[in-house]
Design an enzyme around this catalytic site. Structure first.
Site, PDB file in Angstrom:
ATOM      1  N   LYS A  11      48.357  44.047  34.300  1.00  0.00           N
ATOM      2  CA  LYS A  11      49.706  43.688  34.715  1.00  0.00           C
ATOM      3  C   LYS A  11      49.853  42.110  35.063  1.00  0.00           C
ATOM      4  CE  LYS A  11      49.010  42.464  38.886  1.00  0.00           C
ATOM      5  NZ  LYS A  11      49.115  41.213  39.489  1.00  0.00           N
ATOM      6  N   PRO A  99      40.163  40.737  31.386  1.00  0.00           N
ATOM      7  CA  PRO A  99      39.391  39.798  31.753  1.00  0.00           C
ATOM      8  C   PRO A  99      39.125  39.967  33.352  1.00  0.00           C
ATOM      9  CG  PRO A  99      41.309  38.672  31.027  1.00  0.00           C
ATOM     10  CD  PRO A  99      41.340  40.023  30.656  1.00  0.00           C
ATOM     11  N   VAL A 100      37.850  39.684  33.777  1.00  0.00           N
ATOM     12  CA  VAL A 100      37.557  40.251  35.069  1.00  0.00           C
ATOM     13  C   VAL A 100      38.009  38.930  36.320  1.00  0.00           C
ATOM     14  CG1 VAL A 100      35.349  40.543  36.753  1.00  0.00           C
ATOM     15  CG2 VAL A 100      35.381  41.341  34.467  1.00  0.00           C
ATOM     16  N   ALA A 101      38.474  39.261  37.290  1.00  0.00           N
ATOM     17  CA  ALA A 101      38.809  38.399  38.373  1.00  0.00           C
ATOM     18  C   ALA A 101      39.971  37.437  37.924  1.00  0.00           C
ATOM     19  CB  ALA A 101      37.623  37.549  38.915  1.00  0.00           C
ATOM     20  N   LEU A 104      44.932  39.941  37.023  1.00  0.00           N
ATOM     21  CA  LEU A 104      45.698  40.769  35.847  1.00  0.00           C
ATOM     22  C   LEU A 104      45.502  42.249  36.553  1.00  0.00           C
ATOM     23  CD1 LEU A 104      44.623  39.114  32.672  1.00  0.00           C
ATOM     24  CD2 LEU A 104      46.910  38.927  33.930  1.00  0.00           C
ATOM     25  N   ALA A 105      44.945  42.552  37.812  1.00  0.00           N
ATOM     26  CA  ALA A 105      45.065  43.829  38.186  1.00  0.00           C
ATOM     27  C   ALA A 105      43.950  44.750  37.372  1.00  0.00           C
ATOM     28  CB  ALA A 105      46.160  44.779  38.502  1.00  0.00           C
ATOM     29  N   GLY A 107      40.943  45.613  38.065  1.00  0.00           N
ATOM     30  CA  GLY A 107      40.118  46.869  38.828  1.00  0.00           C
ATOM     31  C   GLY A 107      41.171  47.818  39.207  1.00  0.00           C
ATOM     32  N   SER A 108      42.336  47.428  39.712  1.00  0.00           N
ATOM     33  CA  SER A 108      43.317  48.263  40.109  1.00  0.00           C
ATOM     34  C   SER A 108      43.825  49.334  39.252  1.00  0.00           C
ATOM     35  CB  SER A 108      44.515  47.511  40.718  1.00  0.00           C
ATOM     36  OG  SER A 108      44.242  46.718  41.793  1.00  0.00           O
ATOM     37  N   THR A 109      43.902  48.896  37.802  1.00  0.00           N
ATOM     38  CA  THR A 109      44.411  49.700  36.857  1.00  0.00           C
ATOM     39  C   THR A 109      43.192  50.840  36.465  1.00  0.00           C
ATOM     40  OG1 THR A 109      45.586  49.811  34.783  1.00  0.00           O
ATOM     41  CG2 THR A 109      43.842  48.411  34.928  1.00  0.00           C
ATOM     42  N   ASP A 141      47.763  46.802  44.345  1.00  0.00           N
ATOM     43  CA  ASP A 141      48.356  46.949  43.124  1.00  0.00           C
ATOM     44  C   ASP A 141      48.156  48.357  42.376  1.00  0.00           C
ATOM     45  OD1 ASP A 141      48.934  44.093  42.991  1.00  0.00           O
ATOM     46  OD2 ASP A 141      47.186  43.375  41.883  1.00  0.00           O
TER      47      ASP A 141
END
Length: 314
Positions: A11, A99-101, A104-105, A107-109, A141
Site C-alpha cells: 500500500k 521492498p523491506v522496511a 509500504l506495509a 509485513g502488514s500485508t 496497517d
C-alpha cells in the site's frame, strides 16, 4: 484444501496527517490508503505437525516471532484452538517482492494474508469485519490490508471508511536499497518537533479527523480527478524524514522534475512514489530518474493502483 497461495499487495499513503496522541501511546491519525499491484506471494501448506514454520528467500526477513506473519499464525492458533488441533501446523512460504522496511506495509500485508489463508484452510467462515478485528491486534496497517482498495483510515489506522475504487493510475516507486527509516523514530521525532500542534482533546481530534472526509483529496477521488489527486497528496512525516535523509529528499526532487501528477514519500519512508496516468509515462519517468540519479543502490518499480487487498491466486 490444505494449501493456499495468496497475493498480498503493498500500500501507499496518499494522505497522512498526525492529529495527536492517544491514551494507548499510539498517534491519532487521519490517512488515505491505496493498494498497489506490487505484491508478495504467500503460500500456506498443512505440514502434518503441530508447528508453525516460516520460510522466505529474502535475507532481511526474520523467520521467528519477530515476524508479524508468524505472529498472525500464532494469533489464529490461540483464537481458534479447536481448528488448530484439528488441522495441525502449517508451513508459510513468503515470496518477498515488496521492498523491506520501505513504508509500504510489506509485513502488514503478509500478516493479513495469513489471517485470510487460515480462515479458508480451517473453514472458519469469518466475516471481513471479524478478520479486521483480529488484524487490529497485530498492527495498525493490517486491517486495511485485509480489504485494500482505497480507504480513509483513522484512529491509529484501524478505523476504515472505503472510498470509490481508483484503478486508472500508475505508480513509479523508488527506494534506496540500503536505506531504512524507523517508523518509531519518525513518529517520536515528529512529536518532539511538532507536538505543540497536536489536538489536545477528543472533540478537537474528532473535528480534525472529520475534515479529511470533506477535504480536497476525498473530493478528487470521488470525481476520479487524477490531476487534483496528484495535487492533494500530503504526508506530515516528510517534515522530519526529508531533512534527516537527504537521499529521500533528492529522490523526491528527481520525481518532481518529471511530467507527473504528483510525488510524495509513502508512510514513514524511505520509499517515494510518483503518480502518472499511463504505463508509457511511468516507463519514461522511471528511465529519466534512473539516468538523473545514476545510483547503484537505487531500486525503481512500476506498478498501478489496485481495487482490492488480499486475494487467493487461482
Amino acid at each position: 484444501m490444505r494449501s493456499y497461495t495468496l497475493i498480498a499487495p503493498a500500500k501507499i499513503n496518499l494522505y497522512l496527517e498526525i492529529l495527536g496522541m492517544r491514551p494507548d501511546g499510539y498517534h491519532e491519525l487521519a490517512m488515505i490508503m491505496q493498494s498497489i499491484e506490487l505484491a508478495d506471494y504467500i503460500e500456506i501448506n498443512a505440514n502434518g505437525t503441530d508447528n508453525i514454520r516460516l520460510h522466505c528467500q529474502h535475507p532481511e526477513v526474520p523467520l521467528d516471532n519477530t515476524n508479524i506473519a508468524y505472529r498472525a499464525a500464532k494469533l489464529m492458533a490461540e483464537q481458534f484452538p479447536e481448528a488448530y488441533a484439528k488441522f495441525g501446523g502449517i508451513d508459510i512460504e513468503i515470496d518477498k517482492r515488496i521492498p523491506v522496511a520501505a513504508g509500504l506495509a510489506g509485513g502488514s500485508t503478509n500478516a493479513a494474508a495469513i489471517l485470510i489463508g487460515l480462515d479458508l484452510m480451517w473453514n472458519l467462515g469469518l466475516t471481513q469485519s471479524e478478520l479486521q478485528e483480529l488484524a487490529a491486534l497485530l498492527g495498525s496497517d493490517v486491517p486495511f490490508c485485509i480489504a485494500g482498495g482505497t480507504a480513509i483510515a483513522t484512529g491509529r489506522g484501524e478505523i476504515l471508511s472505503p472510498l470509490p475504487d481508483l484503478d486508472n493510475l500508475y505508480v513509479v516507486l523508488g527506494k534506496y536499497r540500503s536505506l531504512g527509516v524507523s517508523t518509531a523514530w519518525a513518529y517520536t521525532t515528529y512529536r518532539e518537533k511538532f507536538g505543540d500542534s497536536y489536538a489536545c482533546n477528543t472533540s478537537s481530534i474528532k473535528e480534525r479527523s472529520t475534515k479529511v472526509n470533506s477535504g480536497a483529496l476525498v473530493s478528487a477521488i470521488a470525481h476520479k480527478d487524477s490531476t487534483k489527486i496528484g495535487q492533494s497528496l500530503y504526508n506530515d512525516l516528510e517534515k522530519v524524514v526529508l531533512p534527516t535523509h537527504p537521499q529521500v529528499e533528492q529522490l523526491r526532487q528527481a520525481f518532481q522534475k518529471q511530467d507527473i501528477l504528483g510525488t510524495m514519500m509513502s508512510g514513514s519512508g524511505p520509499s517515494v512514489f510518483a503518480l502518472v496516468e499511463s504505463d508509457t509515462q511511468a516507463q519514461e519517468v522511471k528511465d529519466r530518474v534512473e539516468n538523473d540519479l545514476n545510483h547503484p543502490d537505487l531500486d525503481l518499480w512500476i506498478t498501478r493502483f489496485r481495487p482490492t487487498g488480499i486475494t487467493v491466486e487461482n
